[in-house]
Write a protein that holds these residues in place. Sequence first.
Motif: not given
Length: 557
Positions: A210, A213, A425, A435-439
């Motif tokens: 991701t 953070y 990450g 991956v995209d949704d968590f990012s």
Amino acid sequence: MQKELNLCWNFGCFYSWSKTLGCNLTMQVQRLESGDFDLRNRQLQFSTFQIINVVRRESIEIGYWTAKQGIFRNLNQDVSAHTYLHPMPDLNPVVWPGQTHIVPKGWQIPTNGKKLQVGVRTSGYPEFMKVERDPVTNAITATGYALDVFEEAIKKLPYAVPYEYVSFDTLGVNYGSYNDFVYQVPLGVYDAAIGDITIRHNRTSYADFTLPYTESGIAMIVPVKDNTNKNTWIFLKPLTGDLWFASIAFLIYTGIVIWLLERRIRNAELTGSFFHQLGTAISFSFFADRERVDGILARLVVAVWVFVLLIITSSYTANLSSMLTVQKLQPTETDVHELLKRGEHVGNGGSSSYVRELLEQLGFERSKIRAYTNPDDFADALDKGSKNGGIAAAIHEVPYIKLFLAKHCKGYTMVGPIYKSEGFGFAFPKRSPLVDDFSRAILKITEADAIIQIEKKWIGDEHACKNDETIISPSSLNFKSFSGLFLVTGVASTSALLITLVMFLYKNKHKMGINIGHDHVQRGHGTELETERIQESTADSNILHRMIQMTTPASKR
């Protein structure tokens, strides 16, 4: 005629579930008139459809629907007074996958009812991740900065994701590396791996990450030293070399201009040898008064220069005072390459293999790299120093350094970042749709107040603990700061000199014309006088001759 549509009903909203989830929930829409249809006024009359909830091999009646009246529960009820275009509480409940009446958010992972297996491991810094197991129930309990970010991201997903934590230690790998931890994801042991996992190029070859953070970068922790100036030549530091040179040059130039201006009007102070006169002229720049400087142009030059000198001296005094009175704490080291040249010992976190590999690539010998497991060990090693069995600097990733400085804010500072890294990450299998949704969820967290609250909870307020004695060192004043003033005094001095030169040439030219005319008059007047002298001499000679004749006897005549 029976017409079936694969639809999922969410109290007035229809979703296609059978193809997306492969679940056993479907809605069957049945036309009640089998083969009959009704035409009135050349318009096909609305048909009534029954909505049923198919659960496995059983069907549950939900209600009925028509294009005119909408959704209603019983076929025999009076629907003329109501149009059910929105969910109504008197309809039969829908049974969703998992034998639940709770409406899901949408697409759900995993689809077979199995919970997402999330791998966790205890970090060398428990503030980021700490994993504990209940000895009785064998339940896994995880806490820390990374875990709070993960759970906050779960809440912001547009669908529900059931999950459970799996400890890395249960795999029989005792304190394995982070590479081993992440590699459990492509092996299928974990559906995701979370924690203080640095996003590295080699890890992206077998897992997707991701967005980070945390802050990125690698920096140094070094002690700070008292940089209170005790230098003998401290009085020269308020001004840079170019400003000192410019000040002296303009002082001499202004003195020469004043000497030329006052020399022309024969100032009584300018007597003696050339150097004595020049010294006296330069002193006018400091101690000028109306009695000593006679010329108007010279006074103008002195006035402009005194104004410039006043500003420079006041700035010099203020900067020197700050250098002498303000206590400054400066980092003992600022360049990692200088540490390498001197053969100093450096430290890094025991769990950070990435930083150790980087130091070895820079040229540090393995014997010069010392690993420490917690911030207190770093502090002790930095206090000892490289020559006394400690280290000269600790090189670590920025999130760990922030944690160190939150506990040891006095006497240490961060230098850098000195190298770029991608931060921490979460790891997922290759091409995982999560991956995209968590990012996107992490972006929402880092752009809002949530990430600040998480940092305060586990790391502390970065503004609460500061080196109060650390003050930015006052820099020396340079020529650029006073270039406008020097331009003004230079223009004033040069203009006065040019004006004096023009006046001198004009007066000399006029004087030469007067002298030439005066010479002609002098020559004419001299000829007349000479003629008169000759005539007077001749007359005197005649008178003298007559007197001689009169006094001489006649016999002798």
